[in-house]
Design a protein around this motif. Structure first.
Motif, PDB file in Angstrom:
ATOM      1  N   GLY A  46       0.806  -1.216   0.000  1.00  0.00           N
ATOM      2  CA  GLY A  46       0.000   0.000   0.000  1.00  0.00           C
ATOM      3  C   GLY A  46       0.837   1.263   0.000  1.00  0.00           C
ATOM      4  O   GLY A  46       0.347   2.339   0.373  1.00  0.00           O
ATOM      5  N   ARG A  47       2.096   1.153  -0.443  1.00  0.00           N
ATOM      6  CA  ARG A  47       3.030   2.283  -0.385  1.00  0.00           C
ATOM      7  C   ARG A  47       2.557   3.440  -1.268  1.00  0.00           C
ATOM      8  O   ARG A  47       2.109   3.246  -2.378  1.00  0.00           O
ATOM      9  CB  ARG A  47       4.420   1.805  -0.832  1.00  0.00           C
ATOM     10  CG  ARG A  47       5.507   2.864  -0.769  1.00  0.00           C
ATOM     11  CD  ARG A  47       5.966   3.098   0.655  1.00  0.00           C
ATOM     12  NE  ARG A  47       7.107   4.013   0.710  1.00  0.00           N
ATOM     13  CZ  ARG A  47       7.023   5.341   0.764  1.00  0.00           C
ATOM     14  NH1 ARG A  47       5.841   5.927   0.784  1.00  0.00           N
ATOM     15  NH2 ARG A  47       8.101   6.073   0.810  1.00  0.00           N
ATOM     16  N   TRP A  48       2.649   4.653  -0.723  1.00  0.00           N
ATOM     17  CA  TRP A  48       2.308   5.856  -1.486  1.00  0.00           C
ATOM     18  C   TRP A  48       3.315   6.101  -2.602  1.00  0.00           C
ATOM     19  O   TRP A  48       4.480   5.714  -2.465  1.00  0.00           O
ATOM     20  CB  TRP A  48       2.289   7.064  -0.552  1.00  0.00           C
ATOM     21  CG  TRP A  48       1.038   7.170   0.268  1.00  0.00           C
ATOM     22  CD1 TRP A  48       0.280   6.142   0.786  1.00  0.00           C
ATOM     23  CD2 TRP A  48       0.379   8.376   0.667  1.00  0.00           C
ATOM     24  NE1 TRP A  48      -0.783   6.635   1.491  1.00  0.00           N
ATOM     25  CE2 TRP A  48      -0.750   8.017   1.435  1.00  0.00           C
ATOM     26  CE3 TRP A  48       0.643   9.730   0.468  1.00  0.00           C
ATOM     27  CZ2 TRP A  48      -1.613   8.957   1.991  1.00  0.00           C
ATOM     28  CZ3 TRP A  48      -0.215  10.665   1.020  1.00  0.00           C
ATOM     29  CH2 TRP A  48      -1.327  10.276   1.773  1.00  0.00           C
ATOM     30  N   PRO A  49       2.866   6.745  -3.699  1.00  0.00           N
ATOM     31  CA  PRO A  49       1.539   7.317  -3.928  1.00  0.00           C
ATOM     32  C   PRO A  49       0.490   6.246  -4.204  1.00  0.00           C
ATOM     33  O   PRO A  49       0.799   5.202  -4.770  1.00  0.00           O
ATOM     34  CB  PRO A  49       1.743   8.218  -5.153  1.00  0.00           C
ATOM     35  CG  PRO A  49       2.858   7.569  -5.898  1.00  0.00           C
ATOM     36  CD  PRO A  49       3.772   7.003  -4.851  1.00  0.00           C
ATOM     37  N   VAL A  50      -0.756   6.574  -3.794  1.00  0.00           N
ATOM     38  CA  VAL A  50      -1.875   5.663  -3.997  1.00  0.00           C
ATOM     39  C   VAL A  50      -3.002   6.413  -4.694  1.00  0.00           C
ATOM     40  O   VAL A  50      -3.048   7.645  -4.700  1.00  0.00           O
ATOM     41  CB  VAL A  50      -2.377   5.083  -2.653  1.00  0.00           C
ATOM     42  CG1 VAL A  50      -1.307   4.241  -1.992  1.00  0.00           C
ATOM     43  CG2 VAL A  50      -2.836   6.205  -1.718  1.00  0.00           C
ATOM     44  N   THR A  51      -3.918   5.659  -5.292  1.00  0.00           N
ATOM     45  CA  THR A  51      -5.096   6.261  -5.891  1.00  0.00           C
ATOM     46  C   THR A  51      -6.096   6.617  -4.801  1.00  0.00           C
ATOM     47  O   THR A  51      -5.900   6.297  -3.625  1.00  0.00           O
ATOM     48  CB  THR A  51      -5.761   5.285  -6.881  1.00  0.00           C
ATOM     49  OG1 THR A  51      -6.300   4.172  -6.128  1.00  0.00           O
ATOM     50  CG2 THR A  51      -4.766   4.760  -7.904  1.00  0.00           C
ATOM     51  N   ASP A  52      -7.185   7.267  -5.192  1.00  0.00           N
ATOM     52  CA  ASP A  52      -8.199   7.621  -4.204  1.00  0.00           C
ATOM     53  C   ASP A  52      -8.893   6.399  -3.626  1.00  0.00           C
ATOM     54  O   ASP A  52      -9.557   6.467  -2.601  1.00  0.00           O
ATOM     55  CB  ASP A  52      -9.232   8.590  -4.795  1.00  0.00           C
ATOM     56  CG  ASP A  52      -9.919   8.052  -6.045  1.00  0.00           C
ATOM     57  OD1 ASP A  52      -9.609   6.905  -6.461  1.00  0.00           O
ATOM     58  OD2 ASP A  52     -10.758   8.763  -6.610  1.00  0.00           O
ATOM     59  N   LYS A  53      -8.715   5.246  -4.271  1.00  0.00           N
ATOM     60  CA  LYS A  53      -9.262   3.993  -3.753  1.00  0.00           C
ATOM     61  C   LYS A  53      -8.204   3.173  -3.021  1.00  0.00           C
ATOM     62  O   LYS A  53      -8.439   2.010  -2.662  1.00  0.00           O
ATOM     63  CB  LYS A  53      -9.879   3.179  -4.887  1.00  0.00           C
ATOM     64  CG  LYS A  53     -11.118   3.821  -5.494  1.00  0.00           C
ATOM     65  CD  LYS A  53     -11.688   2.947  -6.588  1.00  0.00           C
ATOM     66  CE  LYS A  53     -13.034   3.490  -7.076  1.00  0.00           C
ATOM     67  NZ  LYS A  53     -12.941   4.852  -7.608  1.00  0.00           N
ATOM     68  N   GLY A  54      -7.026   3.746  -2.838  1.00  0.00           N
ATOM     69  CA  GLY A  54      -5.995   3.088  -2.058  1.00  0.00           C
ATOM     70  C   GLY A  54      -5.087   2.153  -2.833  1.00  0.00           C
ATOM     71  O   GLY A  54      -4.255   1.462  -2.226  1.00  0.00           O
ATOM     72  N   ARG A  55      -5.203   2.091  -4.163  1.00  0.00           N
ATOM     73  CA  ARG A  55      -4.316   1.236  -4.954  1.00  0.00           C
ATOM     74  C   ARG A  55      -2.952   1.898  -5.080  1.00  0.00           C
ATOM     75  O   ARG A  55      -2.846   3.080  -5.422  1.00  0.00           O
ATOM     76  CB  ARG A  55      -4.912   0.979  -6.338  1.00  0.00           C
ATOM     77  CG  ARG A  55      -6.179   0.148  -6.342  1.00  0.00           C
ATOM     78  CD  ARG A  55      -5.930  -1.284  -5.896  1.00  0.00           C
ATOM     79  NE  ARG A  55      -5.103  -1.998  -6.837  1.00  0.00           N
ATOM     80  CZ  ARG A  55      -5.591  -2.739  -7.841  1.00  0.00           C
ATOM     81  NH1 ARG A  55      -6.903  -2.862  -8.005  1.00  0.00           N
ATOM     82  NH2 ARG A  55      -4.780  -3.377  -8.650  1.00  0.00           N
ATOM     83  N   SER A  56      -1.897   1.130  -4.836  1.00  0.00           N
ATOM     84  CA  SER A  56      -0.545   1.690  -4.804  1.00  0.00           C
ATOM     85  C   SER A  56       0.008   1.894  -6.210  1.00  0.00           C
ATOM     86  O   SER A  56       0.225   0.937  -6.965  1.00  0.00           O
ATOM     87  CB  SER A  56       0.390   0.783  -4.015  1.00  0.00           C
ATOM     88  OG  SER A  56       1.720   1.238  -4.105  1.00  0.00           O
ATOM     89  N   LEU A  57       0.265   3.160  -6.549  1.00  0.00           N
ATOM     90  CA  LEU A  57       0.941   3.474  -7.803  1.00  0.00           C
ATOM     91  C   LEU A  57       2.419   3.115  -7.716  1.00  0.00           C
ATOM     92  O   LEU A  57       3.069   2.851  -8.723  1.00  0.00           O
ATOM     93  CB  LEU A  57       0.770   4.958  -8.126  1.00  0.00           C
ATOM     94  CG  LEU A  57      -0.687   5.421  -8.264  1.00  0.00           C
ATOM     95  CD1 LEU A  57      -0.751   6.933  -8.426  1.00  0.00           C
ATOM     96  CD2 LEU A  57      -1.362   4.734  -9.439  1.00  0.00           C
ATOM     97  N   PHE A  58       2.945   3.113  -6.505  1.00  0.00           N
ATOM     98  CA  PHE A  58       4.320   2.696  -6.238  1.00  0.00           C
ATOM     99  C   PHE A  58       4.493   1.227  -6.631  1.00  0.00           C
ATOM    100  O   PHE A  58       5.428   0.854  -7.336  1.00  0.00           O
ATOM    101  CB  PHE A  58       4.596   2.913  -4.757  1.00  0.00           C
ATOM    102  CG  PHE A  58       5.963   2.513  -4.273  1.00  0.00           C
ATOM    103  CD1 PHE A  58       6.983   3.443  -4.224  1.00  0.00           C
ATOM    104  CD2 PHE A  58       6.220   1.217  -3.848  1.00  0.00           C
ATOM    105  CE1 PHE A  58       8.241   3.093  -3.751  1.00  0.00           C
ATOM    106  CE2 PHE A  58       7.467   0.853  -3.372  1.00  0.00           C
ATOM    107  CZ  PHE A  58       8.490   1.797  -3.330  1.00  0.00           C
TER     108      PHE A  58
END
Length: 404
Positions: free
Chosen positions: A46-58
């Motif tokens: 769950g490492r940031w950055p994340v989407t508004d739904k909490g999906r990790s872009l990292f």
């Protein structure tokens, strides 16, 4: 992805930047990289950055092109799965990449019992195995105290995890070197790389250790200047900000020509009694040089000189935010063959980089998205000899997870 490493398989147990980057680097050159994680997800799930739904872009960024196995490693059956995967016989297999604190069943001596020619790349914090991350290593070796406005006192941390990035590349290189050694000799080995050692090596490679030892000089903060040569940032008319660099003689000549300051600098050199064609002299007298150049930028917006700067091959750049860079830089677009527009399930479609290395004798292939957690569990288990019934039982008993 360039398939120049096709036939090589790496099993990865990792978190955060350095080790995942090493695995992704190899995956983008065609290696089969299998990442295993806990059923609820690894430390960086769950490492940031994340989407508004909490999906990790990292996660999506650092695990492209890999396959994912979700397994409960606290159980003997889960440990058996991971051991079997890491130590599976076969050419190009038996390679384990990790930065986890492995002990007992997953350490090198234990795994080597199952495959004597095992290659294990272990990325650690420091050489003693202590916990370190980029944001502790960097202050420890001195860079934040030499970063920031000239004359300021407080440390300035860097937003880029440089030692993680360099360590990730070195770890990938170490795996390839060990694999070549195994092909030549038949011998596997444990390869260890400490994040802090990587930073210390670069401290020495860049001459900083010698500068302290030999010159007794502790480098102070110098703002946006380039140590040992000339570089400076300027605020232009309208508020745009640029940096110009004159490291080489050609760069210096081009900068003088396009800003029409040749005569002014000849006069300055006579006044100072120095040869400004020497890069060290340009550094020592950087403030005087800046005063000559400043009026040029004060009365011009960036748009008024950028074409001339580019035509004259001036070494320069605009200062941009991340958002400005993504919107404005043509190199951050599909015009650059490294990039493709790629759909990431649960996240969306966005510009995604592939392998930045271009091989003349291998096709550059578009990037492949990161897997979702456990997406490839069944195919991985099947590939190492588990039957359909055994796989079903493992799911039923919550030893593994993933889409059925």
């Amino acid at each position: 992805m360039v398939k120049i490493l096709e036939g090589l398989r790496i099993v990865e147990g990792s978190a955060f930047v350095a080790a995942p980057l090493a695995g992704m680097t190899l995956a983008q050159m065609g290696a089969d990289v299998i990442r295993f994680d806990r059923i609820r997800g690894g430390l960086d799930n769950g490492r940031w950055p994340v989407t508004d739904k909490g999906r990790s872009l990292f996660w999506a960024g650092l695990n492209k092109g890999k396959r994912s196995l979700a397994v409960d490693m606290t159980t003997p059956r889960g440990q058996e799965i991971v051991t079997r995967l890491i130590c599976e016989p076969g050419e190009g297999k038996g390679i384990f990449l990790t930065n986890l604190r492995v002990r007992g069943w997953m350490d090198y001596p234990a795994l080597k019992q199952h495959r004597p020619d095992l290659i294990m790349m272990s990325v650690t914090g420091d050489r003693s195995g202590g916990p370190q991350v980029d944001y502790t290593v960097n202050p420890a070796v001195g860079f934040p105290m030499a970063t920031g406005p000239e004359g300021s006192a407080g440390p300035v941390g860097h937003v880029l995890p440089a030692w993680d990035c360099i360590t990730g590349q070195q770890a990938a290189l170490g795996i390839l070197a060990a694999e070549r050694h195994r092909r030549l000799t038949g011998n596997g080995q444990l390869v260890e790389l400490a994040l802090k050692d990587m930073a210390l090596a670069m401290l020495g490679n860049l001459g900083i250790i010698a500068e302290v030892t030999v010159n007794n000089y502790d480098r102070p903060k110098m703002g946006n200047s380039l140590y040992g040569a000339y570089a400076q940032d300027f605020v232009c008319k309208g508020g745009g900000r640029v940096i110009v660099v004159a490291l080489t003689q050609r760069q210096w000549d081009n900068l003088k020509a396009v800003t029409h300051t040749q005569v002014a600098f000849e006069e300055l050199a006579v006044k100072l009694g120095v040869n400004l064609n020497l890069e060290g002299a340009r550094f020592e007298h950087r403030h005087a040089i800046t005063q000559v150049l400043k009026p040029f930028f004060d009365i011009r917006a960036v748009e008024e000189f950028e074409a001339a700067f580019n035509e004259r091959s001036v070494t320069w750049a605009r200062y941009r935010t991340f958002a400005q860079a993504v919107r404005e830089d043509p190199d951050i677009s599909v015009d650059n063959p490294m990039f493709s527009m790629l759909e990431h399930p649960g996240i969306g479609t966005y510009l995604t980089p592939g392998n930045p290395i271009a091989f003349s004798d291998a096709e550059r292939i578009a990037p492949v998205r990161a897997p979702s957690l456990g997406e490839n569990t069944d195919e991985i288990l099947s590939g190492i000899g588990y039957s359909d019934g055994e796989i079903a039982n493992l799911h039923d008993d919550l030893i593994v997870a993933g889409p059925r």
